[in-house]
Design an enzyme around this catalytic site. Structure first.
Site, short mmCIF file in Angstrom:
data_model
loop_
_atom_site.label_atom_id
_atom_site.label_comp_id
_atom_site.label_asym_id
_atom_site.label_seq_id
_atom_site.Cartn_x
_atom_site.Cartn_y
_atom_site.Cartn_z
N ARG A 235 0.86 -1.19 0.00
CA ARG A 235 0.00 0.00 0.00
C ARG A 235 0.89 1.23 0.00
O ARG A 235 1.87 1.30 0.75
CB ARG A 235 -0.92 0.03 1.23
N ASP A 259 4.55 -0.29 -7.00
CA ASP A 259 3.32 -0.62 -7.73
C ASP A 259 2.14 0.13 -7.10
O ASP A 259 1.04 0.08 -7.63
CB ASP A 259 3.08 -2.13 -7.67
N GLU A 264 -2.51 7.54 -5.10
CA GLU A 264 -2.84 6.93 -6.40
C GLU A 264 -4.31 7.07 -6.78
O GLU A 264 -4.66 7.01 -7.96
CB GLU A 264 -2.44 5.45 -6.41
N HIS A 296 -0.41 -0.12 -9.97
CA HIS A 296 -1.18 -1.07 -9.13
C HIS A 296 -1.66 -2.28 -9.96
O HIS A 296 -2.85 -2.55 -10.05
CB HIS A 296 -2.37 -0.37 -8.48
#
Ligand code: NAD
Length: 332
Positions: A235, A259, A264, A296
């Site tokens: 996260r 990622d 985000e 992600h």
């Protein structure tokens, strides 16, 4: 049962529609994410399906309850975006998909690490322009390096095992619940502060909680080894991005692969190539040659999407039949 599914893309529709053949729910797919402004789109649906960056705060819960929603099925594992107390107060059950394919995320993590360390992403763009120079592409072996895995649950355990048994790394791990199998392989458990001081590479796999928020920050980075490589597929908010950028600028951090990113929501999962992006931190991150960012996608395999769809629809069918919910999340 009518289900409004927020934040869907082609692959969600494909896998949820296929899995629904065995359930027969009335699925309504929306591209919009779920927040206070879009909650009204769930009118007429007893069930809502949401994803990682949807906002499920008290205001959204109240609106959904007012529209007759009785269950929110998260098609993801993490539930840090849900106000569980509010859900209970408004009588909305919350389910999630605790395990769909830890292999999908673990394999992607190793892929990011290899790409970053061996500069595969940079080599690929050079060769496309017929530039076969190797200058600037010197990498490092994984074998023999000290790797740190924070959180050895389903995903972290696979990463730790691969690094230890596959690549022959020295692996330090941190988790309140050590995994005896990993210890037998030679993985050594230490406190997270010790781990961050002693490793060459740290990979984050613990959940985002008030206690883990910004666990990578200016103070921990100041204590870390020179050239630390940071990998995050868990996260975004585990990392204080501003502190990470400062450490990249002073060269004390030697590489970063992400990622996930704290801000985000509203950026990832969409094509913004024609837009002006206001987020200066993300834009600054993208300018470093030793930073690799993906949007992600660690979960995005056929196997994981199939399992997510199946578990989500099973939860909704169990709810409709009044059966106990195997994957319900309740306030602690
Ligand atoms: P998991 O619950 O199986 O494992 C989490 C582990 O972290 C547990 O063993 C727990 O004891 C440990 N932990 C908790 N607090 C800790 C702390 N303070 N320090 C160290 N360890 C701690 O979870 P998982 O399925 O392995 O998922 C890990 C993370 O990956 C989650 O945050 C999830 O949201 C994220 N995730 C990301 C993607 C993606 O596409 N990028 C996909 C799936 C999951």
């Amino acid at each position: 049962m009518r289900v409004t599914i927020f934040g869907t893309r082609t692959y969600d529709r494909q896998f949820l529609t296929a899995a629904n053949a065995a359930h027969g729910h009335d699925l309504s797919f929306l591209e919009a994410g779920l927040d206070s402004a879009t909650a009204s789109l769930a009118a007429g649906s007893e069930a809502v399906c949401a994803f990682v960056n949807d906002s499920l705060d008290a205001d959204v819960m109240e609106k959904l309850a007012g529209l007759g929603t009785r269950i929110v099925a998260l098609r993801c594992a993490g539930y840090n975006n849900v106000d569980l107390d509010a859900a209970a107060r408004f009588g909305i059950a919350i389910t999630r998909v605790p395990a769909y394919s830890p292999h999908a995320v673990a394999e992607f993590t190793i892929g990011l690490l290899l790409a970053l360390d061996r500069k595969i992403h940079r080599a690929w763009s050079r060769v496309r322009e017929n530039n076969y120079s190797l200058d600037g592409l010197v990498g490092r072996n994984l074998h023999g390096r000290v790797m740190g895995v924070v959180g050895t649950g389903q995903i972290g355990a696979l990463v730790a095992r691969t690094l230890r048994a596959g690549f022959g790394c020295d692996v330090l791990a941190s988790d309140p619940f050590p995994d005896p199998e990993l210890e037998r392989l030679g993985v050594r458990y230490v406190e997270v502060d010790t781990l961050l001081r002693e490793v060459d590479v740290v990979s984050l796999h613990c959940p985002l909680t008030p206690g883990t928020r910004h666990m990578i920050n200016a103070a921990t980075l100041a204590e870390a080894r020179q050239g630390l490589v940071v990998i995050n597929t868990s996260r975004g908010a585990l990392i204080d991005t501003k502190a990470l950028i400062d450490a990249l600028k002073t060269r004390s951090v030697g590489g970063v692969a992400l990622d996930v990113y704290e801000q985000e929501a509203g950026i990832f999962f969409d094509d913004l190539s024609n837009e002006i992006i206001d987020d200066d931190l993300l834009q600054r991150l993208l300018t470093f040659p030793n930073v690799l960012v993906t949007g992600h996608q660690a979960f995005l395999t056929e196997e994981a999407l199939g399992a997510i769809a199946e578990t989500t629809l099973n939860s909704l069918s169990d709810f409709e039949k009044g059966l106990p919910l195997a994957h319900e999340v309740v306030a602690a």
